[in-house]
Design a protein around this motif. Structure first.
Motif: not given
Length: 317
Positions: A202-210
């Protein structure tokens, strides 16, 4: 990727909280020295430095601001407090736009005092998103709902799973509202992989954090986010999973850890870059960067101490 291939750092971002002992100029210098192209900033130290000055400092160094933390805290049912919360979030959106980032991270807020109504609290989050989404979109900013581990549900975030975050986000255009995929908060949930795929589609990953999960957790649990590789999370697996969902944006390392904060900040940043390389390459990581309660930190060799910046206060999440 071959373990001998040069590491591509083009997607790496260091969240300001990871090395909060560094002032903003020190953080910028350390990122430039280490080849890190992005920073995730926090409102409190940015305001203390000056929003426009911070934007100019980062821009002149050739860095990008990947996210601004944080907005949110929408769950109050007291009318005047709700107005203040919405006004503060509009200010956060304006600050994000001034800093040049398209992503404002939202921590939804916990249960109001005396309440046991989780569903009602989540609906108030939805009401706030409906009001703020168009305002943010007009300024080129996306709202990113971050689900927090369930241990924070009562006091910080009634959105505990990626599925719950998507249920809220999908009421609105993806250009306005999406989600944050944070390994620390989601690693335990066997429904999360399907939710990641759904969010990506859906194009909804606006940030990815580790961040890693290290036990025992410290008192208060807020500073338990471990250095990459020090804990139990399959970070290479998560990196691959989010990539398979179609996400190609920044990968931000966000750590809250007293052991790391007690060390020389530039060394911690360089170590974090090395650990990120192991995540990307899918190899094993040598533990020892973060410290469990009661243990002593083992600092890396350092050329000398770095002056500490004023503490951020209690605004960790």
């Amino acid at each position: 990727m071959s373990p001998f291939a040069p590491l591509d750092l083009s997607r790496l971002s260091i969240n300001q909280m990871t090395v909060k002992q560094l002032s903003l100029p020190q953080l910028v210098d350390a990122c430039v020295e280490s080849g890190v192209p992005g920073v995730g900033l926090w409102r409190e130290p940015v305001r203390a430095y000056g929003v426009e000055a911070a934007a100019r400092l980062v821009r002149d160094a050739g860095l990008s601001v990947t996210t601004l933390c944080r907005g949110g805290f929408f769950t109050t049912d007291e009318p005047h407090a709700r107005v203040r919360a919405l006004d503060d979030n509009r200010a956060a959106i304006d600050e994000a736009a001034a800093l040049g980032t398209d992503t404002l991270v939202l921590v939804s807020g916990g249960l109001p005092e005396g309440s046991r109504d989780l569903a009602g609290a989540r609906e108030r989050v939805a009401d706030a998103l409906a009001e703020l989404g168009p305002y943010a979109r007009a300024r080129g900013v996306r709202l990113a709902i971050e689900p927090l581990h369930p241990m924070y549900a009562s006091d910080r975030c009634v959105v505990s799973t990626l599925g719950q975050a998507l249920e809220l986000a999908e009421r609105f255009p993806a250009e306005e509202v999406g989600v944050v995929v944070d390994t620390y908060h989601l690693w335990w949930d066997d429904r999360a992989p399907a939710a990641v795929a759904r969010a990506g589609a859906g194009g909804r990953i606006h940030a990815f954090q580790l961040a890693d999960w290290v036990t025992p957790l410290p008192a208060g649990v807020l500073t338990g986010r471990g250095q990459l590789g020090d804990g139990v999370i399959d970070l290479p697996g998560w990196y691959e999973r989010v990539g398979a969902a179609g996400y190609t944006g920044p990968v931000e390392v966000e750590l809250f850890n007293e052991g790391l904060w007690g060390r020389e900040g530039a060394e911690v940043l360089r170590e974090t870059v090395e650990r990120f390389g192991e995540v990307v390459r899918g190899g094993s990581v040598v533990a020892g960067g973060s410290v469990a309660p009661g243990e002593s930190a083992q600092p890396l060799a350092s050329a000398g101490p770095t002056p500490s910046a004023p503490p951020f206060g209690s605004s960790t999440r």
